[in-house]
Structure formats: structure tokens, C-alpha cells
Design a protein around this motif. Structure first.
Motif, PDB file in Angstrom:
ATOM      1  N   CYS A 179       0.823  -1.224   0.000  1.00  0.00           N
ATOM      2  CA  CYS A 179       0.000   0.000   0.000  1.00  0.00           C
ATOM      3  C   CYS A 179       0.848   1.262   0.000  1.00  0.00           C
ATOM      4  O   CYS A 179       1.855   1.353   0.692  1.00  0.00           O
ATOM      5  CB  CYS A 179      -0.920   0.014   1.208  1.00  0.00           C
ATOM      6  SG  CYS A 179      -2.121  -1.304   1.120  1.00  0.00           S
ATOM      7  N   SER A 230      -2.608  -0.180  -4.228  1.00  0.00           N
ATOM      8  CA  SER A 230      -1.968  -1.418  -3.755  1.00  0.00           C
ATOM      9  C   SER A 230      -1.078  -1.993  -4.846  1.00  0.00           C
ATOM     10  O   SER A 230      -0.639  -3.134  -4.763  1.00  0.00           O
ATOM     11  CB  SER A 230      -3.023  -2.449  -3.362  1.00  0.00           C
ATOM     12  OG  SER A 230      -3.754  -2.849  -4.504  1.00  0.00           O
ATOM     13  N   HIS A 259     -11.394  -9.018  -0.429  1.00  0.00           N
ATOM     14  CA  HIS A 259     -10.562  -8.493   0.659  1.00  0.00           C
ATOM     15  C   HIS A 259     -11.404  -7.979   1.823  1.00  0.00           C
ATOM     16  O   HIS A 259     -12.623  -7.807   1.712  1.00  0.00           O
ATOM     17  CB  HIS A 259      -9.639  -7.395   0.144  1.00  0.00           C
ATOM     18  CG  HIS A 259     -10.353  -6.258  -0.526  1.00  0.00           C
ATOM     19  ND1 HIS A 259     -11.054  -5.309   0.158  1.00  0.00           N
ATOM     20  CD2 HIS A 259     -10.465  -5.945  -1.852  1.00  0.00           C
ATOM     21  CE1 HIS A 259     -11.569  -4.438  -0.699  1.00  0.00           C
ATOM     22  NE2 HIS A 259     -11.229  -4.807  -1.928  1.00  0.00           N
ATOM     23  N   ARG A 260     -10.735  -7.749   2.923  1.00  0.00           N
ATOM     24  CA  ARG A 260     -11.398  -7.229   4.125  1.00  0.00           C
ATOM     25  C   ARG A 260     -10.484  -6.188   4.749  1.00  0.00           C
ATOM     26  O   ARG A 260      -9.250  -6.352   4.722  1.00  0.00           O
ATOM     27  CB  ARG A 260     -11.611  -8.393   5.105  1.00  0.00           C
ATOM     28  CG  ARG A 260     -12.548  -8.088   6.237  1.00  0.00           C
ATOM     29  CD  ARG A 260     -13.996  -8.255   5.840  1.00  0.00           C
ATOM     30  NE  ARG A 260     -14.836  -7.630   6.842  1.00  0.00           N
ATOM     31  CZ  ARG A 260     -16.128  -7.406   6.722  1.00  0.00           C
ATOM     32  NH1 ARG A 260     -16.758  -7.791   5.627  1.00  0.00           N
ATOM     33  NH2 ARG A 260     -16.807  -6.825   7.671  1.00  0.00           N
ATOM     34  N   TRP A 261     -11.059  -5.121   5.302  1.00  0.00           N
ATOM     35  CA  TRP A 261     -10.255  -4.064   5.935  1.00  0.00           C
ATOM     36  C   TRP A 261     -10.919  -3.559   7.207  1.00  0.00           C
ATOM     37  O   TRP A 261     -12.128  -3.733   7.400  1.00  0.00           O
ATOM     38  CB  TRP A 261     -10.022  -2.905   4.962  1.00  0.00           C
ATOM     39  CG  TRP A 261     -11.287  -2.278   4.442  1.00  0.00           C
ATOM     40  CD1 TRP A 261     -11.936  -2.608   3.292  1.00  0.00           C
ATOM     41  CD2 TRP A 261     -12.071  -1.252   5.068  1.00  0.00           C
ATOM     42  NE1 TRP A 261     -13.066  -1.847   3.157  1.00  0.00           N
ATOM     43  CE2 TRP A 261     -13.185  -0.999   4.232  1.00  0.00           C
ATOM     44  CE3 TRP A 261     -11.965  -0.521   6.250  1.00  0.00           C
ATOM     45  CZ2 TRP A 261     -14.169  -0.059   4.528  1.00  0.00           C
ATOM     46  CZ3 TRP A 261     -12.940   0.418   6.555  1.00  0.00           C
ATOM     47  CH2 TRP A 261     -14.024   0.649   5.701  1.00  0.00           C
ATOM     48  N   ASP A 312     -15.201  -0.859   9.318  1.00  0.00           N
ATOM     49  CA  ASP A 312     -14.614  -1.986   8.615  1.00  0.00           C
ATOM     50  C   ASP A 312     -15.466  -2.329   7.396  1.00  0.00           C
ATOM     51  O   ASP A 312     -16.586  -1.849   7.254  1.00  0.00           O
ATOM     52  CB  ASP A 312     -14.451  -3.197   9.535  1.00  0.00           C
ATOM     53  CG  ASP A 312     -15.781  -3.782   9.958  1.00  0.00           C
ATOM     54  OD1 ASP A 312     -16.703  -2.999  10.219  1.00  0.00           O
ATOM     55  OD2 ASP A 312     -15.902  -5.012  10.017  1.00  0.00           O
ATOM     56  N   TRP A 370      -5.580  -4.203   5.891  1.00  0.00           N
ATOM     57  CA  TRP A 370      -6.292  -4.512   4.654  1.00  0.00           C
ATOM     58  C   TRP A 370      -5.675  -5.809   4.136  1.00  0.00           C
ATOM     59  O   TRP A 370      -4.466  -5.870   3.895  1.00  0.00           O
ATOM     60  CB  TRP A 370      -6.094  -3.356   3.674  1.00  0.00           C
ATOM     61  CG  TRP A 370      -6.869  -3.487   2.405  1.00  0.00           C
ATOM     62  CD1 TRP A 370      -8.063  -4.137   2.225  1.00  0.00           C
ATOM     63  CD2 TRP A 370      -6.508  -2.960   1.129  1.00  0.00           C
ATOM     64  NE1 TRP A 370      -8.473  -4.020   0.938  1.00  0.00           N
ATOM     65  CE2 TRP A 370      -7.548  -3.303   0.235  1.00  0.00           C
ATOM     66  CE3 TRP A 370      -5.435  -2.213   0.660  1.00  0.00           C
ATOM     67  CZ2 TRP A 370      -7.524  -2.954  -1.104  1.00  0.00           C
ATOM     68  CZ3 TRP A 370      -5.415  -1.861  -0.682  1.00  0.00           C
ATOM     69  CH2 TRP A 370      -6.450  -2.216  -1.552  1.00  0.00           C
ATOM     70  N   ASN A 378      -0.843  -8.262   2.288  1.00  0.00           N
ATOM     71  CA  ASN A 378      -1.671  -7.467   3.189  1.00  0.00           C
ATOM     72  C   ASN A 378      -0.981  -6.131   3.451  1.00  0.00           C
ATOM     73  O   ASN A 378       0.210  -5.981   3.199  1.00  0.00           O
ATOM     74  CB  ASN A 378      -1.916  -8.213   4.505  1.00  0.00           C
ATOM     75  CG  ASN A 378      -0.648  -8.432   5.298  1.00  0.00           C
ATOM     76  OD1 ASN A 378       0.019  -7.466   5.680  1.00  0.00           O
ATOM     77  ND2 ASN A 378      -0.284  -9.690   5.538  1.00  0.00           N
TER      78      ASN A 378
END
Lengths: 280, 79
Positions: free
Chosen positions: A101, A156, A164-166, A177, A213, A234
Motif C-alpha cells: 500500500c 496497492s 478483501h477485508r479491511w 470496517d 487490509w 496485506n
């Protein structure tokens, strides 16, 4: 006595003369954020307050592309890295952003004047301000106006996260989130956060922010853990943000704090001391 | 010399100390001197509650107000 009075007076005059001069002595920016603004709009984003960060000034009319707009995807990974440079060394473990990132953040006050800015070039390099110092440390936090706006560009690249999840949280202020299957293969984004709309009132506070993330995590909530405990790739980051409002004593939390201190101090002093009374 | 009694106020001290500590913690946070954190606020409140209670117990005592209560003279011996 007179000598002491004169010494005190001279010290005060010296402080009044030297201090503003020191504050006004502006540092030279090492990164030119104007590079991120399309050339045809640069005139609208002049550096009005001379801090090296382009100001919003008067906003362009609705429908006209402005800062960070990247409709044709012209900000490439190479272009971004060329703009911000590389080879920054981390000197403080108070802030970090690991993983691919990278991006730029500028915070503005309610009048569109720049308050602060920072960027990250990705990889192990630290978050930096435009003057070449590590950013988001406790001693050099990112200043954010609680009535203002924060604009960002993030990427990214060369990775593209799917499913994905953040999460992001600022201790004691907010937590948010989310996630996305990302069917359109997006790997960069630009946007803004209007704190004037989000926050119910102005305040000043230093808070620790953290977030992560993670690629291919799925729909379940992301727990807070070390970067090497998440599946790769990540991005994991943490650092300090200073929310800046008007005078702290004019904000609801400041007024409450002052009232509590005054009441508590008066009570301790006049209502809690042991007392002698005459024996009847 | 007229006798005096000492009255201590540990509970009052604790309550005022709790208010003072909570306000002080909050004040330092809104001035961005210490980071915003519930744990820090609780530490300030607890420490100042204890200090307030100790103040209510052991602070220098206030002097008694007014004139000492006049002791009744001993009854005259019966003749």
C-alpha cells in the motif's frame, strides 16, 4: 527586584520576537504534491498559505474534475514513485505502513487551506511528510481539522486485492470496517472524507490510529493481529493522528473538563479537609 | 485549654478527587498533551480518588470556628 522585572520583560520580548520568526521560517518541501494535480487545474490549487501543500481555495464548480481525479488512470505505480521519491529510512517505531500500500493524504481546514500532508511509498519505507520527516509518529502526528476535509489517493499496485477485508480505527473516536470481492480489479482509489459532516462537534485530541487490509480474507470480520499473522499480501499500519479544533476550551469536552477540574479542586480544597471543632 | 475533636472526610475527599482526576485527564486529552484513551482516563480518576481520600484523612486540619463552647461551672458544694 527591578533587575528581575527587567530580565523577565526582556525574556518576554525576546520570546515574542524570536518565536514567531522560528515558526514562520518555513521548511522547504522535498516532495511536490502539485504533481498529483492535473496540469489544466493547477491554477485552481495554488499554495495560498505557503506551506508547500496545494490549497483547495475556492472549489471548482460541480462536475469539473479536481484534485486527485484520475479518470483515465494516469497515475501509474512508476509515476507515483517517481513523484514521491524513495529511500526513506524509518527512525521511529511510532508509525508504520507495511505491504504494497502507498498513497498521499492532504488534510484541509473548513476554508480549504492545507493543514497537513503525508505520503507512503510502499514496502518497508515509513510514512513521510513532504519535508522529509517520518510522519504519524507521536511527535509528528498527522494534523486533521475536525471541521475540514481529508483527500487521499491510495494504491496497492502492483498487487490487486480480491475478496478483501479491511478495518480502520482511531482509539476512542471511531471504528469502521468493510470488504469487497473487487470484481472490477481495482487497485487504486481516490476520495475525500468530510470530517465537518462526520463529527458532531469540534475537538482537539491526539489519538492512535491503526488499520489493516488483507487480500482474500472473505466476509468474516478482520481481527487485529501482527502483519505476519495475516495471509499475504496485506497492508498493516498504525500511527498518530491529531484532531485539531478551535481552542480546546471552547469545545464541549473542553468545557466539561474545565468544569470538572474547577469543581473537584474547589471541593478538595474547601470541603474535604479534616476539621477541628470544639468539644461540647 | 478547651478541648477539640478532629473530624476527617475521606469519602468527600475521594468524591472530589474523582471529579478532579476525571476533569484533569480529560483536560490533558483535549489539549492533546496525553493521547485519548479510556485506560489513561481511568488511571487519572483512580489516582486522584486515592489522593483525595488521603487528603481528607491526613491534610492539615482546619481550625475550629467560633468561640469554644463554655463549660458549665461545677455545681456549688452543698452546705
Amino acid at each position: 527586584m527591578k533587575r528581575w522585572r527587567n530580565l523577565l520583560l526582556a525574556t518576554g520580548l525576546l520570546a515574542l520576537t524570536v518565536q514567531p520568526a522560528m515558526v514562520l521560517a518555513q521548511e522547504e518541501p522535498t516532495v511536490d504534491l502539485m504533481q498529483f494535480i492535473p496540469e489544466q487545474f493547477r491554477a485552481d490549487f495554488a499554495d495560498l498559505n505557503n506551506d508547500g501543500i496545494p490549497d483547495l481555495g475556492e472549489l471548482p464548480p460541480e462536475g469539473v474534475a479536481g484534485i486527485w481525479d484520475d479518470k483515465v488512470g494516469e497515475v501509474t505505480d512508476e509515476g507515483f514513485l517517481a513523484a514521491v521519491g524513495s529511500g526513506y529510512a524509518s527512525g521511529d517505531d511510532g508509525s508504520a505502513l507495511t505491504g504494497p500500500c502507498k498513497g498521499v493524504v492532504i488534510s484541509y481546514d473548513a476554508e480549504g487551506m492545507s493543514v497537513d500532508a503525508m505520503f507512503d511509498a510502499g514496502g518497508p519505507q515509513p510514512l513521510m511528510d513532504i519535508y522529509g520527516r517520518q510522519k504519524m509518529t507521536k511527535s509528528n502526528p498527522l494534523d486533521v481539522d475536525t471541521r475540514g476535509v481529508l483527500v487521499y489517493y491510495g494504491s496497492s499496485q502492483p498487487e490487486t486485492f480480491h475478496d478483501h477485508r479491511w478495518f480502520i480505527e482511531a482509539a476512542g473516536v471511531f471504528k469502521d470496517d468493510g470488504g469487497d470481492p473487487n470484481p472490477r480489479d481495482k487497485n487504486r482509489n481516490a476520495g475525500s472524507v468530510d470530517f465537518g459532516d462526520l463529527l458532531p462537534f469540534s475537538f482537539t485530541a491526539l489519538v492512535e490510529a491503526r488499520g489493516a487490509w488483507v487480500d482474500n480474507w472473505g466476509p468474516t470480520e478482520l481481527p487485529e493481529m501482527a502483519a505476519d499473522a495475516y495471509p499475504t499480501p496485506n497492508c498493516v499500519g498504525h500511527g498518530w493522528v491529531k484532531f485539531v479544533g478551535p481552542s480546546p476550551f471552547l469545545t464541549p469536552p473542553g468545557i466539561l473538563a474545565l468544569a470538572l477540574v474547577a469543581a473537584g479542586f474547589t471541593g478538595v480544597l474547601f470541603n474535604a479537609r479534616p476539621a477541628l471543632s470544639w468539644k461540647e | 485549654m478547651p478541648a477539640t475533636t478532629l473530624k476527617r472526610h475521606p469519602v468527600r475527599g475521594a468524591i472530589w478527587g474523582l471529579l478532579f482526576g476525571t476533569g484533569l485527564g480529560l483536560l490533558l486529552m483535549v489539549m492533546a498533551i496525553v493521547p485519548l484513551s479510556i485506560t489513561t482516563l481511568i488511571i487519572y480518576a483512580v489516582v486522584n480518588t486515592s489522593l483525595g481520600a488521603a487528603w481528607g484523612m491526613f491534610a492539615p486540619a482546619k481550625k475550629p470556628k467560633g468561640a469554644p463552647v463554655a463549660l458549665e461551672p461545677p455545681p456549688a458544694p452543698m452546705s
